[in-house]
Design a protein around this motif. Structure first.
Motif, PDB file in Angstrom:
ATOM      1  N   GLU A 171       1.119  -5.804   0.829  1.00  0.00           N
ATOM      2  CA  GLU A 171       1.569  -4.454   0.588  1.00  0.00           C
ATOM      3  C   GLU A 171       3.034  -4.487   0.196  1.00  0.00           C
ATOM      4  O   GLU A 171       3.847  -5.150   0.829  1.00  0.00           O
ATOM      5  CB  GLU A 171       1.383  -3.597   1.840  1.00  0.00           C
ATOM      6  CG  GLU A 171      -0.078  -3.290   2.145  1.00  0.00           C
ATOM      7  CD  GLU A 171      -0.228  -2.341   3.308  1.00  0.00           C
ATOM      8  OE1 GLU A 171       0.032  -2.765   4.441  1.00  0.00           O
ATOM      9  OE2 GLU A 171      -0.597  -1.181   3.083  1.00  0.00           O
ATOM     10  N   VAL A 210       5.501   0.071   2.882  1.00  0.00           N
ATOM     11  CA  VAL A 210       4.842   0.528   4.095  1.00  0.00           C
ATOM     12  C   VAL A 210       5.677   1.633   4.736  1.00  0.00           C
ATOM     13  O   VAL A 210       6.813   1.390   5.143  1.00  0.00           O
ATOM     14  CB  VAL A 210       4.634  -0.608   5.106  1.00  0.00           C
ATOM     15  CG1 VAL A 210       3.951  -0.090   6.356  1.00  0.00           C
ATOM     16  CG2 VAL A 210       3.812  -1.741   4.480  1.00  0.00           C
ATOM     17  N   GLU A 211       5.078   2.828   4.808  1.00  0.00           N
ATOM     18  CA  GLU A 211       5.777   3.968   5.402  1.00  0.00           C
ATOM     19  C   GLU A 211       5.480   4.083   6.893  1.00  0.00           C
ATOM     20  O   GLU A 211       4.427   3.645   7.363  1.00  0.00           O
ATOM     21  CB  GLU A 211       5.346   5.293   4.748  1.00  0.00           C
ATOM     22  CG  GLU A 211       5.522   5.358   3.248  1.00  0.00           C
ATOM     23  CD  GLU A 211       4.255   5.026   2.508  1.00  0.00           C
ATOM     24  OE1 GLU A 211       4.104   5.457   1.355  1.00  0.00           O
ATOM     25  OE2 GLU A 211       3.381   4.327   3.093  1.00  0.00           O
ATOM     26  N   CYS A 223      10.597   3.412   5.086  1.00  0.00           N
ATOM     27  CA  CYS A 223       9.780   2.698   4.107  1.00  0.00           C
ATOM     28  C   CYS A 223      10.278   1.263   4.033  1.00  0.00           C
ATOM     29  O   CYS A 223      11.363   1.003   3.513  1.00  0.00           O
ATOM     30  CB  CYS A 223       9.865   3.366   2.746  1.00  0.00           C
ATOM     31  SG  CYS A 223       9.061   2.434   1.411  1.00  0.00           S
ATOM     32  N   TYR A 231       4.845   9.877   0.585  1.00  0.00           N
ATOM     33  CA  TYR A 231       4.678   8.526   0.066  1.00  0.00           C
ATOM     34  C   TYR A 231       6.021   7.961  -0.372  1.00  0.00           C
ATOM     35  O   TYR A 231       6.806   8.640  -1.036  1.00  0.00           O
ATOM     36  CB  TYR A 231       3.744   8.518  -1.139  1.00  0.00           C
ATOM     37  CG  TYR A 231       2.331   8.950  -0.843  1.00  0.00           C
ATOM     38  CD1 TYR A 231       1.977  10.290  -0.878  1.00  0.00           C
ATOM     39  CD2 TYR A 231       1.344   8.017  -0.547  1.00  0.00           C
ATOM     40  CE1 TYR A 231       0.679  10.700  -0.617  1.00  0.00           C
ATOM     41  CE2 TYR A 231       0.043   8.417  -0.287  1.00  0.00           C
ATOM     42  CZ  TYR A 231      -0.276   9.759  -0.321  1.00  0.00           C
ATOM     43  OH  TYR A 231      -1.564  10.156  -0.061  1.00  0.00           O
ATOM     44  N   TYR A 285       4.525   1.240  -7.896  1.00  0.00           N
ATOM     45  CA  TYR A 285       4.201   0.945  -6.499  1.00  0.00           C
ATOM     46  C   TYR A 285       4.364   2.193  -5.633  1.00  0.00           C
ATOM     47  O   TYR A 285       5.312   2.952  -5.796  1.00  0.00           O
ATOM     48  CB  TYR A 285       5.122  -0.154  -5.955  1.00  0.00           C
ATOM     49  CG  TYR A 285       4.993  -1.465  -6.678  1.00  0.00           C
ATOM     50  CD1 TYR A 285       5.946  -1.863  -7.605  1.00  0.00           C
ATOM     51  CD2 TYR A 285       3.908  -2.303  -6.438  1.00  0.00           C
ATOM     52  CE1 TYR A 285       5.825  -3.059  -8.275  1.00  0.00           C
ATOM     53  CE2 TYR A 285       3.779  -3.506  -7.109  1.00  0.00           C
ATOM     54  CZ  TYR A 285       4.744  -3.880  -8.026  1.00  0.00           C
ATOM     55  OH  TYR A 285       4.615  -5.063  -8.697  1.00  0.00           O
ATOM     56  N   TRP A 286       3.432   2.368  -4.735  1.00  0.00           N
ATOM     57  CA  TRP A 286       3.556   3.406  -3.715  1.00  0.00           C
ATOM     58  C   TRP A 286       2.787   2.971  -2.483  1.00  0.00           C
ATOM     59  O   TRP A 286       1.875   2.152  -2.541  1.00  0.00           O
ATOM     60  CB  TRP A 286       3.090   4.770  -4.209  1.00  0.00           C
ATOM     61  CG  TRP A 286       1.645   4.897  -4.529  1.00  0.00           C
ATOM     62  CD1 TRP A 286       0.636   5.334  -3.714  1.00  0.00           C
ATOM     63  CD2 TRP A 286       1.020   4.578  -5.778  1.00  0.00           C
ATOM     64  NE1 TRP A 286      -0.562   5.302  -4.371  1.00  0.00           N
ATOM     65  CE2 TRP A 286      -0.368   4.847  -5.639  1.00  0.00           C
ATOM     66  CE3 TRP A 286       1.485   4.104  -7.005  1.00  0.00           C
ATOM     67  CZ2 TRP A 286      -1.255   4.652  -6.692  1.00  0.00           C
ATOM     68  CZ3 TRP A 286       0.595   3.904  -8.035  1.00  0.00           C
ATOM     69  CH2 TRP A 286      -0.757   4.173  -7.863  1.00  0.00           C
ATOM     70  N   GLY A 287       3.177   3.512  -1.336  1.00  0.00           N
ATOM     71  CA  GLY A 287       2.560   3.117  -0.082  1.00  0.00           C
ATOM     72  C   GLY A 287       1.324   3.934   0.239  1.00  0.00           C
ATOM     73  O   GLY A 287       0.844   4.724  -0.573  1.00  0.00           O
ATOM     74  N   ARG A 288       0.829   3.763   1.451  1.00  0.00           N
ATOM     75  CA  ARG A 288      -0.374   4.473   1.873  1.00  0.00           C
ATOM     76  C   ARG A 288      -0.072   5.885   2.327  1.00  0.00           C
ATOM     77  O   ARG A 288      -0.989   6.692   2.499  1.00  0.00           O
ATOM     78  CB  ARG A 288      -1.060   3.710   3.006  1.00  0.00           C
ATOM     79  CG  ARG A 288      -1.574   2.350   2.589  1.00  0.00           C
ATOM     80  CD  ARG A 288      -2.417   1.708   3.680  1.00  0.00           C
ATOM     81  NE  ARG A 288      -2.925   0.402   3.276  1.00  0.00           N
ATOM     82  CZ  ARG A 288      -3.768  -0.319   3.996  1.00  0.00           C
ATOM     83  NH1 ARG A 288      -4.194   0.132   5.159  1.00  0.00           N
ATOM     84  NH2 ARG A 288      -4.170  -1.493   3.565  1.00  0.00           N
ATOM     85  N   GLY A 289       1.190   6.174   2.580  1.00  0.00           N
ATOM     86  CA  GLY A 289       1.576   7.510   2.967  1.00  0.00           C
ATOM     87  C   GLY A 289       1.663   7.698   4.470  1.00  0.00           C
ATOM     88  O   GLY A 289       1.060   6.965   5.252  1.00  0.00           O
ATOM     89  N   THR A 290       2.430   8.711   4.863  1.00  0.00           N
ATOM     90  CA  THR A 290       2.535   9.092   6.264  1.00  0.00           C
ATOM     91  C   THR A 290       2.530  10.619   6.320  1.00  0.00           C
ATOM     92  O   THR A 290       3.208  11.285   5.542  1.00  0.00           O
ATOM     93  CB  THR A 290       3.805   8.493   6.913  1.00  0.00           C
ATOM     94  OG1 THR A 290       3.832   8.797   8.304  1.00  0.00           O
ATOM     95  CG2 THR A 290       5.085   9.016   6.267  1.00  0.00           C
TER      96      THR A 290
END
Length: 124
Positions: A2, A5-6, A22, A94, A113-118
């Motif tokens: 990954e 990661v948030e 992040c 994100y 690129y982007w994370g899975r979100g919170t």
């Protein structure tokens, strides 16, 4: 692996504060401009805060004066300090990394690129 990661989301009452973090891979952090965007049901994807190639923070109008984006180069980490939260800030947040200005093209293209979100939930 990954790239982003948030963490740090949660539920707060209006007027409360949260800090999102992040953690980025060294590649993403050093190659691209970092920032945050959010999505909410029934709403368009919205860029929130970014750090441009000159290191300058940029904010969407609705969060100016309430949100602060910062970064820790030693940790390859970007933060989003959110104060005086409002119910309309409720969204999935994100972290993202892309070429300078990626936040201006969010309506038509996602950054590389982007994370899975919170999730951030603000109750009235």
């Amino acid at each position: 692996q990954e790239q982003l990661v948030e963490s740090g989301g949660g539920s707060v009452q209006a007027g409360g504060s949260l800090t999102l973090s992040c953690a980025a891979s060294a590649y993403a952090y050093n190659s691209y401009q970092m920032g945050w965007f959010r999505t909410a049901p029934g709403k368009e994807r919205e860029g929130v805060a970014f750090i441009d190639s000159g290191g300058r923070p940029t904010y969407t109008d609705s969060v100016k004066g309430r949100f602060t984006i910062s970064q820790d180069n030693a940790k390859n980490t970007v933060y989003l300090q959110m104060n005086n939260l409002k119910p309309e800030d409720t969204a999935m947040y994100y972290c993202a990394a892309g070429q300078n200005g990626w936040w201006l093209r969010l309506a038509v293209a996602m950054p590389p690129y982007w994370g899975r979100g919170t999730q951030v939930t603000v109750s009235s």
